[in-house]
Design a protein around this motif. Sequence first.
Motif, PDB file in Angstrom:
ATOM      1  N   ILE A  45       0.834  -1.197   0.000  1.00  0.00           N
ATOM      2  CA  ILE A  45       0.000   0.000   0.000  1.00  0.00           C
ATOM      3  C   ILE A  45       0.870   1.249   0.000  1.00  0.00           C
ATOM      4  CG2 ILE A  45      -0.409   0.402   2.467  1.00  0.00           C
ATOM      5  CD1 ILE A  45      -3.033   0.479  -0.261  1.00  0.00           C
ATOM      6  N   GLU A  46       2.012   1.210   0.673  1.00  0.00           N
ATOM      7  CA  GLU A  46       2.933   2.351   0.647  1.00  0.00           C
ATOM      8  C   GLU A  46       3.489   2.555  -0.760  1.00  0.00           C
ATOM      9  OE1 GLU A  46       3.328   4.607   3.000  1.00  0.00           O
ATOM     10  OE2 GLU A  46       1.948   3.450   4.232  1.00  0.00           O
ATOM     11  N   ALA A  47       3.785   1.460  -1.441  1.00  0.00           N
ATOM     12  CA  ALA A  47       4.279   1.543  -2.820  1.00  0.00           C
ATOM     13  C   ALA A  47       3.191   2.106  -3.738  1.00  0.00           C
ATOM     14  CB  ALA A  47       4.726   0.164  -3.313  1.00  0.00           C
ATOM     15  N   VAL A  48       1.955   1.682  -3.542  1.00  0.00           N
ATOM     16  CA  VAL A  48       0.840   2.183  -4.349  1.00  0.00           C
ATOM     17  C   VAL A  48       0.661   3.681  -4.116  1.00  0.00           C
ATOM     18  CG1 VAL A  48      -1.672   2.107  -4.655  1.00  0.00           C
ATOM     19  CG2 VAL A  48      -0.389  -0.023  -4.484  1.00  0.00           C
ATOM     20  N   LEU A  49       0.665   4.099  -2.866  1.00  0.00           N
ATOM     21  CA  LEU A  49       0.476   5.520  -2.553  1.00  0.00           C
ATOM     22  C   LEU A  49       1.610   6.373  -3.111  1.00  0.00           C
ATOM     23  CD1 LEU A  49      -0.930   5.295   1.079  1.00  0.00           C
ATOM     24  CD2 LEU A  49      -2.167   5.903  -1.018  1.00  0.00           C
ATOM     25  N   SER A  50       2.813   5.855  -3.046  1.00  0.00           N
ATOM     26  CA  SER A  50       3.953   6.571  -3.618  1.00  0.00           C
ATOM     27  C   SER A  50       3.790   6.703  -5.136  1.00  0.00           C
ATOM     28  CB  SER A  50       5.243   5.828  -3.279  1.00  0.00           C
ATOM     29  OG  SER A  50       6.345   6.456  -3.840  1.00  0.00           O
ATOM     30  N   TYR A  51       3.370   5.623  -5.765  1.00  0.00           N
ATOM     31  CA  TYR A  51       3.141   5.626  -7.212  1.00  0.00           C
ATOM     32  C   TYR A  51       2.058   6.644  -7.580  1.00  0.00           C
ATOM     33  CZ  TYR A  51       2.088   3.889 -11.911  1.00  0.00           C
ATOM     34  OH  TYR A  51       1.870   3.793 -13.256  1.00  0.00           O
ATOM     35  N   VAL A  52       0.978   6.665  -6.827  1.00  0.00           N
ATOM     36  CA  VAL A  52      -0.126   7.590  -7.094  1.00  0.00           C
ATOM     37  C   VAL A  52       0.357   9.031  -6.935  1.00  0.00           C
ATOM     38  CG1 VAL A  52      -2.379   8.399  -6.260  1.00  0.00           C
ATOM     39  CG2 VAL A  52      -1.959   5.954  -6.520  1.00  0.00           C
ATOM     40  N   GLU A  53       1.152   9.295  -5.920  1.00  0.00           N
ATOM     41  CA  GLU A  53       1.680  10.643  -5.698  1.00  0.00           C
ATOM     42  C   GLU A  53       2.532  11.094  -6.885  1.00  0.00           C
ATOM     43  OE1 GLU A  53       2.218  14.243  -4.053  1.00  0.00           O
ATOM     44  OE2 GLU A  53       1.035  12.721  -3.017  1.00  0.00           O
ATOM     45  N   GLU A  54       3.267  10.177  -7.478  1.00  0.00           N
ATOM     46  CA  GLU A  54       4.125  10.508  -8.620  1.00  0.00           C
ATOM     47  C   GLU A  54       3.371  10.562  -9.945  1.00  0.00           C
ATOM     48  OE1 GLU A  54       7.496   7.865  -8.756  1.00  0.00           O
ATOM     49  OE2 GLU A  54       7.842   8.080  -6.600  1.00  0.00           O
ATOM     50  N   HIS A  55       2.266   9.837 -10.045  1.00  0.00           N
ATOM     51  CA  HIS A  55       1.547   9.708 -11.316  1.00  0.00           C
ATOM     52  C   HIS A  55       0.110  10.222 -11.252  1.00  0.00           C
ATOM     53  CE1 HIS A  55       4.823   6.748 -11.654  1.00  0.00           C
ATOM     54  NE2 HIS A  55       4.819   7.096 -12.921  1.00  0.00           N
ATOM     55  N   TYR A  56      -0.189  11.083 -10.279  1.00  0.00           N
ATOM     56  CA  TYR A  56      -1.562  11.576 -10.118  1.00  0.00           C
ATOM     57  C   TYR A  56      -2.080  12.258 -11.384  1.00  0.00           C
ATOM     58  CZ  TYR A  56       0.363  16.261  -9.665  1.00  0.00           C
ATOM     59  OH  TYR A  56       1.007  17.435  -9.914  1.00  0.00           O
ATOM     60  N   CYS A  57      -1.166  12.804 -12.180  1.00  0.00           N
ATOM     61  CA  CYS A  57      -1.594  13.529 -13.376  1.00  0.00           C
ATOM     62  C   CYS A  57      -1.849  12.596 -14.566  1.00  0.00           C
ATOM     63  CB  CYS A  57      -0.581  14.602 -13.750  1.00  0.00           C
ATOM     64  SG  CYS A  57       1.072  13.966 -13.972  1.00  0.00           S
ATOM     65  N   ASP A  58      -1.512  11.328 -14.416  1.00  0.00           N
ATOM     66  CA  ASP A  58      -1.773  10.354 -15.481  1.00  0.00           C
ATOM     67  C   ASP A  58      -3.190   9.815 -15.360  1.00  0.00           C
ATOM     68  OD1 ASP A  58       0.877  10.688 -16.212  1.00  0.00           O
ATOM     69  OD2 ASP A  58       1.567   8.922 -15.117  1.00  0.00           O
ATOM     70  N   ASN A  59      -3.604   9.082 -16.346  1.00  0.00           N
ATOM     71  CA  ASN A  59      -4.924   8.449 -16.333  1.00  0.00           C
ATOM     72  C   ASN A  59      -4.823   7.154 -15.528  1.00  0.00           C
ATOM     73  OD1 ASN A  59      -7.564   7.839 -16.855  1.00  0.00           O
ATOM     74  ND2 ASN A  59      -7.182   7.104 -18.928  1.00  0.00           N
ATOM     75  N   ILE A  60      -4.936   7.256 -14.199  1.00  0.00           N
ATOM     76  CA  ILE A  60      -4.824   6.067 -13.350  1.00  0.00           C
ATOM     77  C   ILE A  60      -6.168   5.747 -12.716  1.00  0.00           C
ATOM     78  CG2 ILE A  60      -2.354   6.251 -12.876  1.00  0.00           C
ATOM     79  CD1 ILE A  60      -2.991   7.568 -10.238  1.00  0.00           C
ATOM     80  N   SER A  61      -6.346   4.470 -12.464  1.00  0.00           N
ATOM     81  CA  SER A  61      -7.588   3.989 -11.861  1.00  0.00           C
ATOM     82  C   SER A  61      -7.254   2.802 -10.967  1.00  0.00           C
ATOM     83  CB  SER A  61      -8.559   3.545 -12.956  1.00  0.00           C
ATOM     84  OG  SER A  61      -8.009   2.440 -13.655  1.00  0.00           O
ATOM     85  N   ILE A  62      -8.228   2.370 -10.203  1.00  0.00           N
ATOM     86  CA  ILE A  62      -8.038   1.166  -9.381  1.00  0.00           C
ATOM     87  C   ILE A  62      -7.661   0.000 -10.288  1.00  0.00           C
ATOM     88  CG2 ILE A  62      -9.308  -0.599  -8.079  1.00  0.00           C
ATOM     89  CD1 ILE A  62      -8.469   1.577  -6.276  1.00  0.00           C
ATOM     90  N   SER A  63      -8.297  -0.092 -11.429  1.00  0.00           N
ATOM     91  CA  SER A  63      -8.031  -1.189 -12.358  1.00  0.00           C
ATOM     92  C   SER A  63      -6.577  -1.164 -12.849  1.00  0.00           C
ATOM     93  CB  SER A  63      -8.996  -1.096 -13.533  1.00  0.00           C
ATOM     94  OG  SER A  63      -8.776  -2.147 -14.424  1.00  0.00           O
ATOM     95  N   SER A  64      -6.107   0.004 -13.271  1.00  0.00           N
ATOM     96  CA  SER A  64      -4.728   0.082 -13.773  1.00  0.00           C
ATOM     97  C   SER A  64      -3.711  -0.121 -12.643  1.00  0.00           C
ATOM     98  CB  SER A  64      -4.479   1.411 -14.488  1.00  0.00           C
ATOM     99  OG  SER A  64      -4.580   2.507 -13.606  1.00  0.00           O
TER     100      SER A  64
END
Length: 135
Positions: A45-64
């Motif tokens: 979950i820490e890795a996911v949150l870090s990834y989201v923080e870095e890629h928030y501007c991309d088209n990300i979703s729970i699925s991706s």
Amino acid sequence: MNVKSTEQANGKAKIVVEIGKQEFESALNQAGESILMQHRSVDKIEAVLSYVEEHYCDNISISSLSAHFDLTPNYLSTLLKNRLGTKFTDHLTYLRIAHAKELLLTTKLSVKEITEQVGYYSQSHFSCLLPVVNV
């Protein structure tokens, strides 16, 4: 396994469970595996949150995200909800609006440019969210 039940002087029942060495070792191994799985979940979950923080501007979703981190969408959604106390989409919106407000205050970029930089494709949708999200 041997279970004994006795009554104590205070009227409460006392239950004693006697188990063999193999049963004890098995129970201990299961408890250890459970702790390791919880630790791995925290790391994930820490890795996911870090990834989201870095890629928030991309088209990300729970699925991706679930595909990227090899988790099921439902499990990832539950982990995020438990960790954040909110849905993933609400967290992503908060991140995007927080970054947008920072850009609005610190740059001379147009609203259209900021909209695109924080991951929104519709300036009107972005403009509707801006005053609603508390950052």
